[in-house]
Design a protein around this motif. Structure first.
Motif, PDB file in Angstrom:
ATOM      1  N   MET A   1      38.830  47.080  30.179  1.00  0.00           N
ATOM      2  CA  MET A   1      39.719  46.293  30.997  1.00  0.00           C
ATOM      3  C   MET A   1      40.332  47.200  32.065  1.00  0.00           C
ATOM      4  O   MET A   1      40.688  48.327  31.797  1.00  0.00           O
ATOM      5  N   GLN A   2      40.458  46.675  33.240  1.00  0.00           N
ATOM      6  CA  GLN A   2      40.980  47.438  34.371  1.00  0.00           C
ATOM      7  C   GLN A   2      42.394  46.975  34.712  1.00  0.00           C
ATOM      8  O   GLN A   2      42.831  45.911  34.300  1.00  0.00           O
ATOM      9  N   TYR A   5      41.444  44.218  39.781  1.00  0.00           N
ATOM     10  CA  TYR A   5      40.109  43.669  40.001  1.00  0.00           C
ATOM     11  C   TYR A   5      39.996  43.228  41.464  1.00  0.00           C
ATOM     12  O   TYR A   5      40.702  42.306  41.882  1.00  0.00           O
ATOM     13  N   ARG A  11      28.787  45.222  38.090  1.00  0.00           N
ATOM     14  CA  ARG A  11      28.789  45.888  36.789  1.00  0.00           C
ATOM     15  C   ARG A  11      27.383  45.918  36.218  1.00  0.00           C
ATOM     16  O   ARG A  11      26.574  45.037  36.490  1.00  0.00           O
ATOM     17  N   MET A  87      40.101  37.945  34.251  1.00  0.00           N
ATOM     18  CA  MET A  87      39.250  39.058  33.836  1.00  0.00           C
ATOM     19  C   MET A  87      39.737  39.693  32.530  1.00  0.00           C
ATOM     20  O   MET A  87      38.925  40.229  31.776  1.00  0.00           O
ATOM     21  N   ARG A  88      41.018  39.608  32.255  1.00  0.00           N
ATOM     22  CA  ARG A  88      41.517  40.127  30.969  1.00  0.00           C
ATOM     23  C   ARG A  88      40.831  39.377  29.828  1.00  0.00           C
ATOM     24  O   ARG A  88      40.297  39.979  28.903  1.00  0.00           O
ATOM     25  N   ASP A  91      36.882  40.083  29.912  1.00  0.00           N
ATOM     26  CA  ASP A  91      36.517  41.399  29.385  1.00  0.00           C
ATOM     27  C   ASP A  91      36.706  41.485  27.870  1.00  0.00           C
ATOM     28  O   ASP A  91      35.868  42.054  27.167  1.00  0.00           O
ATOM     29  N   GLN A  95      33.609  42.038  25.253  1.00  0.00           N
ATOM     30  CA  GLN A  95      33.619  43.344  24.564  1.00  0.00           C
ATOM     31  C   GLN A  95      32.903  43.218  23.224  1.00  0.00           C
ATOM     32  O   GLN A  95      33.164  42.308  22.455  1.00  0.00           O
TER      33      GLN A  95
END
Length: 99
Positions: A1-2, A5, A11, A87-88, A91, A95
């Motif tokens: 996680m970043q 974004y 990716r 995106m949280r 991701d 995962q």
């Protein structure tokens, strides 16, 4: 996680296209998903996320062979906070752990 974004990024995912397609509906949660060969569109409020993917040759490490998928993300009309929230979940859903 970043922590950030951008509107567009790419990716390399460690999965097959079949695995990606199986995981994608859960990864976008309740958002409307429109699939087409090699691409998808995810409705996010007034904006959307455009996804494109292409299988890559597997990565070989000694006798191990790992699948790879090149994925391009392009948000349109989606602000930074909404991108981060989407995106949280995405991701965390995508995962995969081992052990």
């Amino acid at each position: 996680m970043q922590s950030h974004y951008p509107e567009c990024f790419e990716r390399e995912m460690g999965c097959t296209e079949a695995e990606w397609l199986g995981w994608l509906p859960g990864a976008v949660a309740q958002a409307a998903l429109r699939l087409q060969p090699g691409r998808a569109q995810v409705a996010l409020g007034a904006g959307c996320l455009h996804l494109r993917w292409q299988p890559l040759p597997p990565r070989r490490i000694a006798l191990v062979q790992l699948p790879r998928l090149f994925v391009s993300f392009r948000f349109e009309g989606v602000g930074p906070a909404q991108r981060q929230a989407f995106m949280r979940h995405f991701d965390l859903y995508m995962q995969r752990g081992g052990g």
